[in-house]
Design an enzyme around this catalytic site. Structure first.
Site, PDB file in Angstrom:
ATOM      1  N   ASN A 124      -1.689  -0.292   7.483  1.00 55.86           N
ATOM      2  CA  ASN A 124      -1.149  -1.504   7.702  1.00 55.86           C
ATOM      3  C   ASN A 124      -0.414  -2.128   6.498  1.00 55.86           C
ATOM      4  O   ASN A 124      -0.165  -3.432   6.736  1.00 55.86           O
ATOM      5  CB  ASN A 124      -2.264  -2.497   8.334  1.00 55.86           C
ATOM      6  CG  ASN A 124      -3.477  -2.777   7.149  1.00 55.86           C
ATOM      7  OD1 ASN A 124      -3.062  -2.136   6.099  1.00 55.86           O
ATOM      8  ND2 ASN A 124      -4.564  -3.350   7.525  1.00 55.86           N
ATOM      9  N   TYR A 154     -12.141  -2.729  -3.434  1.00 52.96           N
ATOM     10  CA  TYR A 154     -12.463  -2.788  -2.153  1.00 52.96           C
ATOM     11  C   TYR A 154     -14.140  -2.884  -2.197  1.00 52.96           C
ATOM     12  O   TYR A 154     -14.603  -2.505  -0.919  1.00 52.96           O
ATOM     13  CB  TYR A 154     -11.944  -1.740  -1.185  1.00 52.96           C
ATOM     14  CG  TYR A 154     -10.602  -1.835  -0.540  1.00 52.96           C
ATOM     15  CD1 TYR A 154     -10.407  -3.098   0.036  1.00 52.96           C
ATOM     16  CD2 TYR A 154      -9.740  -0.799  -0.896  1.00 52.96           C
ATOM     17  CE1 TYR A 154      -9.050  -3.159   0.454  1.00 52.96           C
ATOM     18  CE2 TYR A 154      -8.318  -1.228  -0.570  1.00 52.96           C
ATOM     19  CZ  TYR A 154      -7.903  -2.070   0.251  1.00 52.96           C
ATOM     20  OH  TYR A 154      -6.685  -2.454   0.733  1.00 52.96           O
ATOM     21  N   LYS A 211       1.019  -1.300  -0.184  1.00 55.04           N
ATOM     22  CA  LYS A 211      -0.084   0.130   0.008  1.00 55.04           C
ATOM     23  C   LYS A 211       0.778   1.336  -0.093  1.00 55.04           C
ATOM     24  O   LYS A 211       2.064   1.361   0.215  1.00 55.04           O
ATOM     25  CB  LYS A 211      -0.858  -0.061   1.230  1.00 55.04           C
ATOM     26  CG  LYS A 211      -1.938  -1.139   1.259  1.00 55.04           C
ATOM     27  CD  LYS A 211      -2.763  -1.141   2.262  1.00 55.04           C
ATOM     28  CE  LYS A 211      -3.955  -2.142   2.486  1.00 55.04           C
ATOM     29  NZ  LYS A 211      -4.681  -2.172   3.897  1.00 55.04           N
ATOM     30  N   GLU A 239      -9.462 -10.201  -7.836  1.00 56.01           N
ATOM     31  CA  GLU A 239      -8.818  -9.154  -7.442  1.00 56.01           C
ATOM     32  C   GLU A 239      -7.466  -9.175  -8.544  1.00 56.01           C
ATOM     33  O   GLU A 239      -7.128  -8.075  -9.093  1.00 56.01           O
ATOM     34  CB  GLU A 239      -7.998  -9.074  -6.184  1.00 56.01           C
ATOM     35  CG  GLU A 239      -9.395  -8.719  -4.948  1.00 56.01           C
ATOM     36  CD  GLU A 239      -8.687  -9.123  -3.588  1.00 56.01           C
ATOM     37  OE1 GLU A 239      -9.472  -8.934  -2.789  1.00 56.01           O
ATOM     38  OE2 GLU A 239      -7.565  -9.528  -3.435  1.00 56.01           O
ATOM     39  N   HIS A 272      -1.978  -5.592   1.475  1.00 63.58           N
ATOM     40  CA  HIS A 272      -3.260  -6.103   1.268  1.00 63.58           C
ATOM     41  C   HIS A 272      -2.993  -7.562   0.616  1.00 63.58           C
ATOM     42  O   HIS A 272      -1.807  -7.713  -0.182  1.00 63.58           O
ATOM     43  CB  HIS A 272      -4.003  -5.507  -0.063  1.00 63.58           C
ATOM     44  CG  HIS A 272      -5.082  -6.114  -0.299  1.00 63.58           C
ATOM     45  ND1 HIS A 272      -6.357  -6.211   0.192  1.00 63.58           N
ATOM     46  CD2 HIS A 272      -5.258  -7.121  -1.551  1.00 63.58           C
ATOM     47  CE1 HIS A 272      -6.888  -7.091  -0.656  1.00 63.58           C
ATOM     48  NE2 HIS A 272      -6.386  -7.499  -1.577  1.00 63.58           N
TER      49      HIS A 272
HETATM   50  P1  IDP Z   1      -7.569  -7.127   5.362  1.00 65.62           P
HETATM   51  O1  IDP Z   1      -6.454  -6.359   4.922  1.00 65.62           O
HETATM   52  O2  IDP Z   1      -6.790  -7.752   6.657  1.00 65.62           O
HETATM   53  O3  IDP Z   1      -8.012  -8.358   4.385  1.00 65.62           O
HETATM   54  P2  IDP Z   1     -10.241  -6.171   5.448  1.00 65.62           P
HETATM   55  O4  IDP Z   1     -11.297  -6.471   6.565  1.00 65.62           O
HETATM   56  O5  IDP Z   1     -10.292  -6.814   4.302  1.00 65.62           O
HETATM   57  O6  IDP Z   1      -8.798  -6.480   6.202  1.00 65.62           O
HETATM   58  O7  IDP Z   1     -10.159  -4.692   5.521  1.00 65.62           O
HETATM   59  C1  IDP Z   1      -9.365  -3.866   4.357  1.00 65.62           C
HETATM   60  C2  IDP Z   1      -8.446  -2.876   4.746  1.00 65.62           C
HETATM   61  O8  IDP Z   1      -9.580  -1.879   5.323  1.00 65.62           O
HETATM   62  C3  IDP Z   1      -7.727  -3.152   5.997  1.00 65.62           C
HETATM   63  O9  IDP Z   1      -6.414  -3.719   5.595  1.00 65.62           O
HETATM   64  C4  IDP Z   1      -7.565  -1.866   6.576  1.00 65.62           C
HETATM   65  O10 IDP Z   1      -6.784  -1.112   6.081  1.00 65.62           O
HETATM   66  C5  IDP Z   1      -8.916  -1.185   6.575  1.00 65.62           C
HETATM   67  N1  IDP Z   1      -9.911  -1.386   7.681  1.00 65.62           N
HETATM   68  C6  IDP Z   1     -10.278  -2.685   8.017  1.00 65.62           C
HETATM   69  N2  IDP Z   1     -11.169  -2.490   9.113  1.00 65.62           N
HETATM   70  C7  IDP Z   1     -10.934  -1.107   9.430  1.00 65.62           C
HETATM   71  C8  IDP Z   1     -11.513  -0.376  10.500  1.00 65.62           C
HETATM   72  O11 IDP Z   1     -12.243  -0.910  11.418  1.00 65.62           O
HETATM   73  N3  IDP Z   1     -11.003   0.948  10.485  1.00 65.62           N
HETATM   74  C9  IDP Z   1     -10.270   1.293   9.621  1.00 65.62           C
HETATM   75  N4  IDP Z   1      -9.747   0.883   8.775  1.00 65.62           N
HETATM   76  C10 IDP Z   1     -10.267  -0.627   8.418  1.00 65.62           C
HETATM   77 MG    MG Z   2      -9.463  -8.135   3.040  1.00 67.27          MG
END
Ligand code: IDP
Ligand code: MG
Length: 155
Positions: free
Chosen positions: A118, A55, A15, A132, A121
């Protein structure tokens, strides 16, 4: 004979925070050291529509707009990683979505602080990986790594 998992392809995105912090090499190193190979790779910046498609499962959630704004805010590196059980294996390398909950030694635990930054992805299953990968790569972007995978699997 060793037990084997199917050869899978998964989409990894470094990212914008990973690119701006100079952590692309670190992330790819960990994927390669695990034995997954790069089957396709590109540096790009996503437009809003493409980010919303990628997304789509999160549309309507409170963090959706922030997520789209962030993922489009700068260059990213898209990688198709390939190997036995690569989808789950890369999820393990990434660590849990919230870096505070991520296992020590995972990318998110080692280098990230917050859920919104974080770093990485990774597709979360076979269906999402297929969907994807098509958003980022055409068939002709892929190069066969069969020989490298076979060598790894013999060792
Ligand atoms: P993942 O990246 O571990 O698969 P997902 O649930 O698919 O997690 O969420 C996609 C991205 O959205 C996450 O990597 C994170 O950056 C963001 N995200 C997910 N949940 C939250 C939240 O509760 N607050 C803020 N950002 C979130
Ligand atoms: Mg995800």
């Amino acid at each position: 004979m060793r037990a084997s998992m199917p050869i899978e392809r998964t989409l990894i995105l470094c990212k914008p925070d990973a690119v701006s912090r100079g952590l692309v090499g670190e992330i790819i190193t960990r994927i390669e050291r695990r034995g997954y190979v790069i089957a396709a790779m590109k540096l790009l910046q996503l437009a809003g529509d493409a980010a919303r498609d990628h997304y789509a499962e999160h549309r309507g959630k409170p963090f959706f707009d922030d997520l789209v704004n962030f993922i489009t805010s700068g260059p990213i590196v898209a990688v198709a990683a390939e190997g036995e059980g690569a989808i789950e294996g890369c999820r393990q390398l990434m660590g849990a979505t919230n870096p505070l909950a991520a296992a020590p030694g995972s990318i998110r635990a080692d280098f990230a602080q917050t859920i919104g930054r974080n770093l990485i992805h990774g597709s979360d299953g076979a269906t999402s990986a297929e969907r994807e990968l098509k958003l980022f790569f055409d068939d002709r972007d892929f190069v066969s790594r069969r020989h490298d995978l076979e060598r790894w699997m013999r060792e």
